[in-house]
Write an enzyme that holds these catalytic residues in place. Sequence first.
Site, mmCIF file in Angstrom:
data_model
loop_
_atom_site.group_PDB
_atom_site.id
_atom_site.type_symbol
_atom_site.label_atom_id
_atom_site.label_comp_id
_atom_site.label_asym_id
_atom_site.label_seq_id
_atom_site.Cartn_x
_atom_site.Cartn_y
_atom_site.Cartn_z
ATOM 1 N N HIS A 14 0.864 -1.179 0.000
ATOM 2 C CA HIS A 14 0.000 0.000 0.000
ATOM 3 C C HIS A 14 0.903 1.233 0.000
ATOM 4 C CE1 HIS A 14 -2.915 -2.921 2.053
ATOM 5 N NE2 HIS A 14 -3.312 -2.760 0.804
ATOM 6 N N ASN A 63 -3.177 -5.627 -2.418
ATOM 7 C CA ASN A 63 -3.199 -6.761 -1.492
ATOM 8 C C ASN A 63 -4.493 -7.566 -1.574
ATOM 9 O OD1 ASN A 63 -1.396 -8.088 0.216
ATOM 10 N ND2 ASN A 63 -2.422 -7.346 2.064
ATOM 11 N N ARG A 64 -5.203 -7.421 -2.661
ATOM 12 C CA ARG A 64 -6.359 -8.265 -2.961
ATOM 13 C C ARG A 64 -6.238 -8.835 -4.378
ATOM 14 N NH1 ARG A 64 -6.191 -6.829 1.507
ATOM 15 N NH2 ARG A 64 -7.881 -6.185 2.917
ATOM 16 N N GLU A 165 2.197 -5.824 11.103
ATOM 17 C CA GLU A 165 1.211 -4.732 11.048
ATOM 18 C C GLU A 165 1.398 -3.875 12.284
ATOM 19 O OE1 GLU A 165 -1.445 -2.761 9.005
ATOM 20 O OE2 GLU A 165 -1.844 -4.882 8.572
#
Length: 298
Positions: A14, A63-64, A165
């Site tokens: 991202h 990320n999809r 994360e």
Amino acid sequence: MQQINRVAIVGGIHGNELTGVYLVKKFEQFPQLIQRSSFETFTLLGNPQAFKLGRRYIDKDLNRCFYSQDLHDPTLSSYEEHRAKTIYQQLKPPGKSPVDLIIDLHSTTANMGLTLILGNTHPFNLQLAAYLSSINPLVRVYNGTQYGQKSAVLRSLCELSFSIEIGPVYQGVLDASFFNKTEELIHVILDYLEAYNQGKVLHRSSAFTLYQYVGTIDYPRNKNGEIQAMIHPQLQGKDYEELNPGEPIFLTFENQVITYEGESTVYPIFINEAAYYEKGIAMCLTEKHQLTIAKREE
């Protein structure tokens, strides 16, 4: 399990999550920091165009875009779909050894602290999670997939894989504290892999807490899809804390309280994550499990 030979550190899947972007840039400038004697470590900037423009993505969430069927579909040609195919080729080059382990770096606006997101519950991933939890009490471990569930995220490309994360961090902002914590965790992981390849045992404890994904909750919306309530102040920032049936989760614009209607205690995470508004996710719900895993013998 065979020796680990190639490790990929990926940041900036991202483009506005700068911790991963600039850690990759730092490691590219000072490659000796991630060099270990028994395996190769290389870095990859996930979404350079989105980073250049200060955006999460250009056309769609990268990320999809890692479903197997999509990676082999020549008709899919958006920027992120093309980028996913390029990354796949770099991690699994034809005729060459694929990467053995992926470390995917992310940040969140939610109060997630320092979270290790497992790609799956492979014994090696669990052993590493137990070790990291034992040496750093700030590390939380989250399994974001359910058994048999297909995944389109980067870490699904490799059996040994996880995301780091960290948050809360504003989008498009570097936070020195979280930057340093993430880098420190990466070095601990690389040292663990080195010890593993050398046949050493680094276990301090075989027990740890795993937060298992069980579902999501969207914001209350009207028939036009417009949000009609906010995260309740009592829940805001309470990631990984227990949420019991009947406790507040939303507050409407008319100051009416909406409570959690589940049947059992859950532990919400990614609460009020800025990037999830478009995905219809106000929070992810998890169950808390205490795991004890078998120690690896020397």
